[in-house]
Design a protein around this motif. Structure first.
Motif, PDB file in Angstrom:
ATOM      1  N   PRO A 197      -0.308  -7.592   1.805  1.00  0.00           N
ATOM      2  CA  PRO A 197      -1.521  -6.880   1.436  1.00  0.00           C
ATOM      3  C   PRO A 197      -2.715  -7.832   1.370  1.00  0.00           C
ATOM      4  O   PRO A 197      -2.561  -9.033   1.151  1.00  0.00           O
ATOM      5  N   ARG A 198      -3.887  -7.259   1.563  1.00  0.00           N
ATOM      6  CA  ARG A 198      -5.102  -8.038   1.301  1.00  0.00           C
ATOM      7  C   ARG A 198      -5.648  -7.603  -0.057  1.00  0.00           C
ATOM      8  O   ARG A 198      -6.210  -8.383  -0.793  1.00  0.00           O
ATOM      9  N   ASN A 200      -5.486   0.082   5.906  1.00  0.00           N
ATOM     10  CA  ASN A 200      -4.189   0.755   5.945  1.00  0.00           C
ATOM     11  C   ASN A 200      -3.638   0.824   4.534  1.00  0.00           C
ATOM     12  O   ASN A 200      -3.640  -0.171   3.817  1.00  0.00           O
ATOM     13  N   LEU A 201      -3.148   1.983   4.152  1.00  0.00           N
ATOM     14  CA  LEU A 201      -2.602   2.124   2.811  1.00  0.00           C
ATOM     15  C   LEU A 201      -1.091   1.963   2.851  1.00  0.00           C
ATOM     16  O   LEU A 201      -0.417   2.606   3.654  1.00  0.00           O
ATOM     17  N   ALA A 235      -3.924  -2.344   2.147  1.00  0.00           N
ATOM     18  CA  ALA A 235      -4.085  -2.255   0.697  1.00  0.00           C
ATOM     19  C   ALA A 235      -2.832  -1.629   0.115  1.00  0.00           C
ATOM     20  O   ALA A 235      -2.421  -0.558   0.553  1.00  0.00           O
ATOM     21  N   TRP A 236      -2.218  -2.328  -0.819  1.00  0.00           N
ATOM     22  CA  TRP A 236      -1.114  -1.711  -1.561  1.00  0.00           C
ATOM     23  C   TRP A 236      -1.723  -0.763  -2.573  1.00  0.00           C
ATOM     24  O   TRP A 236      -2.648  -1.161  -3.317  1.00  0.00           O
ATOM     25  N   ASP A 282       8.689  -3.727   0.411  1.00  0.00           N
ATOM     26  CA  ASP A 282       7.242  -3.806   0.220  1.00  0.00           C
ATOM     27  C   ASP A 282       6.730  -5.211   0.491  1.00  0.00           C
ATOM     28  O   ASP A 282       5.652  -5.408   1.038  1.00  0.00           O
ATOM     29  N   LEU A 283       7.538  -6.179   0.079  1.00  0.00           N
ATOM     30  CA  LEU A 283       7.090  -7.574   0.207  1.00  0.00           C
ATOM     31  C   LEU A 283       6.983  -8.008   1.665  1.00  0.00           C
ATOM     32  O   LEU A 283       6.316  -8.997   1.979  1.00  0.00           O
ATOM     33  N   ALA A 284       7.610  -7.230   2.550  1.00  0.00           N
ATOM     34  CA  ALA A 284       7.522  -7.567   3.972  1.00  0.00           C
ATOM     35  C   ALA A 284       6.139  -7.237   4.539  1.00  0.00           C
ATOM     36  O   ALA A 284       5.766  -7.681   5.619  1.00  0.00           O
TER      37      ALA A 284
END
Lengths: 499, 499
Positions: free
Chosen positions: B265-266, B243-244, B223-224, B260-262
């Motif tokens: 996220p769900r 996972n955060l 999760a972002w 971040d884009l690597a």
């Protein structure tokens, strides 16, 4: 003839194996059961539809249709052109579907790709209302015995002399006077050892269970559950990614076998006062045994005492928690049954060592609130209305239970205790009518629904084989005239299923 | 001198590294940060306390005390006689403790063996109230603007003309007229695309988030979250074993970097209208970018619009959900802020494709209920009381905000905008006072508490470095006289921390 064909044909000729289902559905059930029992292991290849059709003497289309349903539900997989293979069940967590599975057409296809794996699992087979025991005559539920005027007056009193703290979330685990009132009530009525300090008010048993699962168990840990089991607990444990280990229930409640002891639980979920849904009352010997096991295994027992108020004769056994000398039991109670379902006030009595952690997590994860309702409820109890109300509905529901039993018994006549058994324990809000093992109780449920009667098949509550067959009939909120009228129809539905 | 001693000593001489803390605490912070940043990798051996003491010029007891705290919090482990090793952080999920960690003595030791790993993690550092922004003058919260009489009258009306269905749990996702009223309200005020069908009433944002995490993400999914982040969301995601991945927030909200884009996220959890707790408003460009990313990554955006009612000037930007053409946004709202916290009524607007699954799971996992309150609330909205009340408290809270800002500005004088910044966005229920990066805001929080003022350190809300420093001050429920009196004390506390 392949080993698989042989296995299937042996199962198919057993007289009690869903004799009344169409061939396609029977083959599907046979395959599913074989997979669940490990007689067909993960990765093994099934015979071709042509072979199976020949060996079993079925039309090939019948076999193909059964394969398709197994595939849709994830029991088997197929690689293009290379045959059909048994899937890995642990991965699929299909435990919930062992018995009467929904048809593939009932699974909402479009949504499964949008949801997570656990989300798809939880929602794939319709809401839990399919497993909830509703009043058997679905109309306006009869809550008329609830003292609405008194309740309204007490609520108004709280709102008149408002205290700002009661409008907030509350960080103490619930309104203190209510926790004190509950401590006294469960001590007196259930021999529960409680003080206000180790009681938490939650918004219901689902929320209590959720807290227990998250605080006391980790992903992949095992929870022992009764088999058959309360669907709501199962769902919460599944959502928290626990493994469920079903333990057979007999007339004395959860019956541990040596094989069960090989599987270490972190949680043990039981309904000892009145097993849900069979109604079995756990014997004192079993209670002692379970407490011993919990200590030895370092497991927590979650005692769900969801309807112990409805004991119509005699005195109930004390709670498990009351027998526990080692602080291994979390006791769960609710006001949904005694007051009204939507009130959403439940409570838990936790071992003293857990009290602070539970209060902290209750606040953090659930943000409790509802203190105005809790304040009115504290008054309701301390002014004696709660005790009066319990006495009143115990009398009303007890006589409704008796009326339904008499009505059914009169219709069944000599079939009673031969082909049909009606549960005899004097408690709860529903009645269990047991039928012989070869009767398809799910078909009975459907037949009853066609006559406007809402009952639940006992077999659907099981997680593993063998299952017992029967119907669960909720009577508490049904008025006497309807009990008699629809009770007779229900009896004739059951009789038609027996013949 | 060992590489580790070298690393520590370089960090210790940096001017902004907690210069005001005692040596032991500074060494502890240095080691923790090095571990988190991966400069000390899991499994690597630390120098002995004797070596470190010599290399850093500290007393050996100081080093030992720092080691002990690191050990108590799981950052390092020691094997008898063989030295001290860096622990595996992923395993320990220590992300929540990056910044101002509690002292080891605050961790309830006895309980950690009783609880599950996730349970210990969730409860180890005290209840989330430590991260909640309370009225800065703790006394009776001022909820006096709430129209109690009207509310009581509407509740009584529902209880007088009682309908049995309203006493039940409700299986439709909430009381239909309330869902309709909310659909109209969020469409008009927030440009949310909603019909009664895709709205669910929950018992609050925590419950909405829990459903989203369980239905849309699996254990181990990412999760972002915004960094700094709302503690309540963090806790729910942690309890669901996600996972955060923290993403830095700047003046335009969540600021995605290539790194971040690597990380796929769900779920993406954001508070775009008024970032919690910094108050940043997400720019239109950022909103469009985030929607694009969600589509590309096949992720769900959870838009928590927790306090958008409190916009004091101008018109707010439309919701993210309103901009979304691809049905990737779940919109979350609550009545806790506008009415009163303990009412426990929230709502979510889900993409149409998810509506049935969410309603089914809401019923199964949470058993909603509270329909009597929902019915009164539906009347409260449709009769116009809700709109009137919002207008009224918007005026009251807006003037309190202005009064606090003026009071503080007057005290700070020339320090304002040099050493101290006060947030200028015109919305929300709390104010952010930023201080220079070298100021220990946790120490400021403690200092304020000694003067009876309850504020929160901004740095505590961060999951990763670097952090911004400041104090969050809740003003909405504080009366004007107290705002002036205690506002001056607060200013002097801050000034003492600057000097």
């Amino acid at each position: 003839m392949s080993a698989t064909s042989d296995l299937f044909s042996k199962l198919l000729v057993q007289p009690d194996f869903f004799p009344r289902l169409p061939q396609q559905k029977r083959l599907y059930e046979v395959a599913k059961v074989s997979i669940h029992l490990g007689q067909l292991s993960a990765g093994s290849k099934l015979p071709s539809s042509r072979e199976l059709a020949r060996d079993l003497g079925m039309a090939r289309n019948t076999v193909i249709a059964a394969f398709e349903q197994l595939m849709a539900e994830g029991y088997v997989t197929s690689a293009q052109g290379s045959g059909t293979y048994v899937a890995n069940l642990t991965e699929l967590k299909l435990a919930a579907q062992v018995m009467p599975a929904p048809l593939a057409s009932e699974v909402p296809g479009a949504e499964t790709t949008l949801l997570s794996r656990r989300g798809a699992h939880i929602t794939a087979f319709g809401a839990g209302e399919r497993f909830e025991i509703f009043p058997f005559v679905p109309a306006d539920d009869d809550f008329s015995s609830f003292p609405f005027k008194v309740w309204q007056r007490l609520q108004n009193r709280v709102w008149r002399d408002i205290h700002p703290d009661l409008l907030d979330y509350g960080r103490a685990g619930g309104y203190l006077p209510l926790r004190q009132a509950i401590a006294e009530y469960v001590a007196a009525s259930r021999s529960v050892k409680a003080t206000a300090h180790n009681i938490l008010i939650t918004s219901g048993t689902q929320q209590s269970l959720d807290l227990c699962a998250q605080l006391l168990a980790d992903v992949g840990d095992t929870a022992w559950v009764e088999d058959p089991c309360y669907w709501g607990a199962r769902r919460v444990f599944e959502a928290c990614d626990l493994n469920l280990h079903p333990i057979t229930v007999d007339g004395e409640g959860m019956a541990l076998k040596p094989a069960d002891l090989a599987c270490d639980p972190r949680l043990i979920y039981v309904t000892p006062s009145h097993q849900y849904p069979t109604g079995a009352i756990m014997s004192l010997a079993r209670r002692r045994e379970l407490l011993d096991v919990a200590v030895r295994k370092n497991a927590w027992i979650l005692e769900d005492d969801y309807d112990s108020e409805f004991r119509y004769t005699g005195r109930p056994l004390a709670s498990l928690q009351g027998l526990d000398k080692d602080e291994r039991v979390v006791y769960l109670g609710t006001f949904s049954k005694v007051l009204y379902p939507g009130i959403k006030v439940g409570y838990m009595v936790v071992p003293a060592a857990l009290a602070d952690a539970f209060k902290s997590a209750l606040y953090d994860l659930q943000r409790p609130g509802q203190l105005m309702v809790q304040a009115a409820l504290a008054d309701f109890i301390s002014l004696g209305h709660f005790a009066t109300h319990i006495r009143k509905i115990r009398q009303i529901y007890g006589s409704r239970r008796e009326l339904l039993r008499k009505t059914l018994a009169g219709e069944f006549g000599s079939q009673l205790n031969q082909q049909v058994r009606i549960s005899h324990e004097e408690s709860g809000l529903h009645l269990l009518i047991e039928v012989p093992d070869h009767v398809d109780d799910v078909a009975l449920e459907k037949l009853a629904a066609e006559s406007g009667i809402e009952v639940r098949a006992l077999s659907a509550y099981y997680l593993s084989l063998p299952v017992r067959r029967g119907l669960l009939v909720g009577y508490a909120y049904v008025t006497p005239d309807k009990i008699v009228y629809y009770g007779k129809i229900l009896a004739s539905v059951i009789q038609s299923g027996l013949s």
